[in-house]
Design a protein around this motif. Structure first.
Motif, short mmCIF file in Angstrom:
data_model
loop_
_atom_site.label_atom_id
_atom_site.label_comp_id
_atom_site.label_asym_id
_atom_site.label_seq_id
_atom_site.Cartn_x
_atom_site.Cartn_y
_atom_site.Cartn_z
N ARG A 7 41.59 45.63 37.00
CA ARG A 7 40.85 45.64 38.27
C ARG A 7 40.72 47.04 38.85
N GLN A 199 41.91 49.48 44.49
CA GLN A 199 41.79 48.03 44.31
C GLN A 199 40.36 47.58 44.61
N TRP A 201 38.59 45.24 43.61
CA TRP A 201 38.40 43.80 43.70
C TRP A 201 38.53 43.28 45.13
N LEU A 202 39.12 44.09 46.02
CA LEU A 202 39.32 43.65 47.40
C LEU A 202 37.99 43.39 48.10
N ALA A 204 35.20 42.08 46.97
CA ALA A 204 34.75 40.72 46.68
C ALA A 204 35.66 39.69 47.34
N HIS A 205 36.96 39.98 47.38
CA HIS A 205 37.91 39.04 47.98
C HIS A 205 37.65 38.88 49.47
N VAL A 206 37.45 40.01 50.16
CA VAL A 206 37.17 39.95 51.60
C VAL A 206 35.82 39.27 51.84
N GLY A 208 34.59 36.86 50.11
CA GLY A 208 34.87 35.43 50.00
C GLY A 208 35.53 34.88 51.24
N LEU A 209 36.45 35.67 51.81
CA LEU A 209 37.10 35.23 53.05
C LEU A 209 36.09 35.07 54.18
#
Length: 216
Positions: A7, A199, A201-202, A204-206, A208-209
Motif C-alpha cells: 500500500r 499511507q 490507501w487512506l 480511499a478509506h476516508v 468510503g467513510l
C-alpha cells in the motif's frame, strides 16, 4: 511482500556516522529485526578483501567501469574515500522502493546530500549517529584491531568533518548504548511508516467513510 507494504512506496533510510560510531552495526541490527528491509549494496573500485563476496558485500568494479556508471546516471551517489571510489547503484534501489520495501544506506554525509537532493528526496529519511565522546570513538576504532595507527589517525581526522554535518540530518542519535540506540531507530522507522503521506490507501478509506455518512 505484505499487503501493508504493497500500500505504500518504500523508504530510503540513510544511516551516517563517523567511522566507529556504529552505523554499520545498527544497519545489521535493523535488518535482523525486520528481514523485509533491503540493504543498498555499494559499488567500489577497491579490490575485494578476504571473504568478501560480489553482490553481497560490494559490487567490485574497475575505475573505468565505475566512471561509465556515473556518466550514465546509474549511481544515486558517489564519492572518493581514501583513494577509492564508492557509490550506490540506482536500479536495485528504485526497484525495491517501488515494491514497497524500505532500503537502508550505510553512507557518509556526501552521499547523504546527493541522495537527499536526488529524484528520491520524497522517500528519504536521514539519521546521523554520534559517539558519546571522541575518546570513546577512538577506543572503538582501536578495539576493532583492523587498522594501523596511521589509518586510525586519518579516520579520526575525517570524523571531525563528518560530525560537522550532523545538523543536515532529519534525526540525530547518540550511540552511548547499542540496545537503546537500536530501539530509537526502530521507533523512527515505525513512525515514518505511519506518516499520512506513506499511507496512500487512506484517501480511499476516508472516501468510503464519507459515503457511509451520506447514506445514513
Amino acid at each position: 511482500m505484505s499487503a501493508a507494504a504493497a500500500r505504500r512506496r518504500g523508504l530510503a533510510v540513510i544511516l551516517s556516522s563517523p567511522s566507529g560510531a556504529g552505523k554499520s552495526t545498527m544497519a545489521r541490527r535493523l535488518m535482523a529485526w525486520d528481514p523485509t528491509l533491503t540493504f543498498s549494496v555499494s559499488a567500489t573500485t577497491r579490490p575485494p578483501r578476504p571473504g568478501e563476496v560480489e553482490g553481497i558485500h560490494y559490487y567490485f568494479r574497475s575505475r573505468d567501469e565505475f566512471g561509465r556508471l556515473v556518466l550514465d546516471g546509474e549511481m544515486l551517489e558517489h564519492a572518493e574515500v581514501f583513494g577509492n571510489h564508492y557509490g550506490s547503484p540506482r536500479a536495485p534501489v528504485e526497484t525495491a522502493l517501488g515494491e514497497g520495501r524500505d532500503v537502508i544506506f550505510d553512507i557518509d554525509w556526501q552521499g547523504a546530500q546527493q541522495i537527499a537532493n536526488s529524484a528520491l528526496r520524497a522517500d528519504v529519511i536521514s539519521i546521523f549517529i554520534l559517539p558519546p565522546s571522541i575518546r570513546e570513538l577512538e577506543r572503538r576504532l582501536r578495539e576493532r584491531g583492523q587498522d594501523s595507527d596511521d589509518v586510525i589517525r586519518g579516520r579520526m581526522e575525517k570524523s571531525a568533518v563528518e560530525i560537522s554535518h550532523w545538523a543536515e540530518y532529519d534525526y540525530v542519535l547518540v550511540n552511548d548504548d547499542a540496545d537503546a540506540c537500536e530501539e530509537r531507530l526502530r521507533t523512527i522507522l515505525r513512525a515514518e511508516r505511519l506518516r499520512r503521506v506513506r499511507q496512500p490507501w487512506l484517501t480511499a478509506h476516508v472516501g468510503g467513510l464519507m459515503e457511509e455518512f451520506a447514506a445514513r
